[in-house]
Design a protein around this motif. Sequence first.
Motif, PDB file in Angstrom:
ATOM      1  N   ASP A  39      49.827  29.383  54.720  1.00 13.32           N
ATOM      2  CA  ASP A  39      50.128  30.892  53.765  1.00 13.32           C
ATOM      3  C   ASP A  39      51.506  31.121  55.347  1.00 13.32           C
ATOM      4  OD1 ASP A  39      48.320  31.926  56.168  1.00 13.32           O
ATOM      5  OD2 ASP A  39      47.534  32.867  54.463  1.00 13.32           O
ATOM      6  N   HIS A  53      35.529  30.887  59.995  1.00 13.93           N
ATOM      7  CA  HIS A  53      35.448  32.047  58.460  1.00 13.93           C
ATOM      8  C   HIS A  53      35.739  31.268  57.295  1.00 13.93           C
ATOM      9  CE1 HIS A  53      40.169  31.879  58.822  1.00 13.93           C
ATOM     10  NE2 HIS A  53      39.703  32.287  59.508  1.00 13.93           N
ATOM     11  N   PRO A  54      35.162  32.266  56.233  1.00  7.24           N
ATOM     12  CA  PRO A  54      35.959  30.866  54.707  1.00  7.24           C
ATOM     13  C   PRO A  54      37.596  31.088  54.672  1.00  7.24           C
ATOM     14  CG  PRO A  54      35.488  32.826  53.958  1.00  7.24           C
ATOM     15  CD  PRO A  54      34.761  33.045  56.166  1.00  7.24           C
ATOM     16  N   LEU A  55      37.504  29.799  54.151  1.00  6.49           N
ATOM     17  CA  LEU A  55      39.132  29.848  53.590  1.00  6.49           C
ATOM     18  C   LEU A  55      39.833  30.530  52.118  1.00  6.49           C
ATOM     19  CD1 LEU A  55      39.520  26.467  54.555  1.00  6.49           C
ATOM     20  CD2 LEU A  55      40.488  28.271  55.903  1.00  6.49           C
ATOM     21  N   ARG A  56      40.809  30.907  51.965  1.00  4.74           N
ATOM     22  CA  ARG A  56      41.167  31.396  50.932  1.00  4.74           C
ATOM     23  C   ARG A  56      42.407  31.270  50.670  1.00  4.74           C
ATOM     24  NH1 ARG A  56      38.194  35.752  50.220  1.00  4.74           N
ATOM     25  NH2 ARG A  56      36.888  37.217  52.496  1.00  4.74           N
ATOM     26  N   ALA A  57      42.427  30.198  49.431  1.00  2.47           N
ATOM     27  CA  ALA A  57      44.214  29.921  48.334  1.00  2.47           C
ATOM     28  C   ALA A  57      44.466  30.762  47.582  1.00  2.47           C
ATOM     29  CB  ALA A  57      43.863  28.628  48.184  1.00  2.47           C
ATOM     30  N   GLU A  58      45.486  30.890  47.646  1.00  2.88           N
ATOM     31  CA  GLU A  58      46.374  31.965  46.553  1.00  2.88           C
ATOM     32  C   GLU A  58      47.525  31.127  46.172  1.00  2.88           C
ATOM     33  OE1 GLU A  58      49.358  35.874  46.311  1.00  2.88           O
ATOM     34  OE2 GLU A  58      49.352  35.585  47.966  1.00  2.88           O
ATOM     35  N   HIS A  65      50.040  26.453  46.528  1.00  2.00           N
ATOM     36  CA  HIS A  65      48.816  27.217  47.377  1.00  2.00           C
ATOM     37  C   HIS A  65      49.359  27.131  48.479  1.00  2.00           C
ATOM     38  CE1 HIS A  65      46.686  25.693  43.489  1.00  2.00           C
ATOM     39  NE2 HIS A  65      45.834  26.987  43.230  1.00  2.00           N
ATOM     40  N   VAL A  67      47.320  28.581  51.597  1.00  4.43           N
ATOM     41  CA  VAL A  67      46.126  28.392  52.542  1.00  4.43           C
ATOM     42  C   VAL A  67      46.435  29.105  53.865  1.00  4.43           C
ATOM     43  CG1 VAL A  67      43.954  27.835  52.444  1.00  4.43           C
ATOM     44  CG2 VAL A  67      45.756  26.876  50.967  1.00  4.43           C
ATOM     45  N   ASP A  68      45.002  30.231  54.529  1.00  3.27           N
ATOM     46  CA  ASP A  68      44.639  30.670  54.982  1.00  3.27           C
ATOM     47  C   ASP A  68      44.751  30.559  56.680  1.00  3.27           C
ATOM     48  OD1 ASP A  68      41.965  31.306  53.730  1.00  3.27           O
ATOM     49  OD2 ASP A  68      42.024  33.445  55.157  1.00  3.27           O
ATOM     50  N   CYS A  74      44.193  22.783  54.688  1.00  2.00           N
ATOM     51  CA  CYS A  74      44.754  22.300  53.619  1.00  2.00           C
ATOM     52  C   CYS A  74      45.011  20.895  52.888  1.00  2.00           C
ATOM     53  CB  CYS A  74      46.671  22.934  53.587  1.00  2.00           C
ATOM     54  SG  CYS A  74      47.137  23.849  54.239  1.00  2.00           S
TER      55      CYS A  74
END
Length: 266
Positions: A39, A53-58, A65, A67-68, A74
């Motif tokens: 991202d 830490h957990p990953l987040r996908a927007e 998508h 991804v942080d 990714c």
Amino acid sequence: MTTPPLILITNDDGVHAPGIKALAAGLASLGTVHVVAPDREVSACAQSLTLKHPLRAERVDERVHAVDGTPADCVNLALVKLLPRRPDLVVSGINRGANMGEDVFYSGTVGGAREGTFFGVPSIAVSLAVREAREMDFTAAAAFAAKLAEMVLARGLPERTLLNVNVPPGTPTGVAMTVQGRREHEGTIFEGLDPRRRTYYWIEEGKDNWLSDEMSDIHAVRSGLISVSPLQTDTTHHAVVAAFRSWLSALGAAQPLGDAPPRVIK
């Protein structure tokens, strides 16, 4: 009816970077393109994975998508969770700036492609060897990436092998099959004081003395050629393994391990 190839694209410049948009457009005619990319810019992250830490996908668009995380994150997330099926090809890029010589060990672009190779998916890293914004034209790089991707989809790649592509600025005069260049590196670090009078350090690009090798990626790009270097995931220096066995007795080995002849890399 034949299912069109599924192509995964990532990068380390971020999901909104012009290079990845040019790449996605260039590959669109070859199959179904999915973009899963960081991202934000995460250059020089190599093949690091996010484990703390957990990953987040927007979802930012159809089949896109953000991804942080890193390019390797990714690719992992895309292959295991986000894609409808296993991709036929992973392409990482188009990076803003070259990834040649030992820089392949730092490069998030190459790291994303190598992660695809770890999963057994044919993978390509593509970079545009430019520094100035006025030179930031991805047209030639995207066109070559599409041509190479079409060939890889048809022919595949050797096991544990990825292709590292570097495109010179302007109009390339040809294509060269190259080896990874070598350099003598002199690091430079800027030292300063923050507003609270605490010392901080900023790692700068440093100075590189590239060793002369007409087969190298750096020589090809400097000559106006597109460089294509096959890289392997095995970084063992097989040619010297036998010589180092003479160290075993001094290291206290009870008996030599692995007296088999050196492995041949295919």
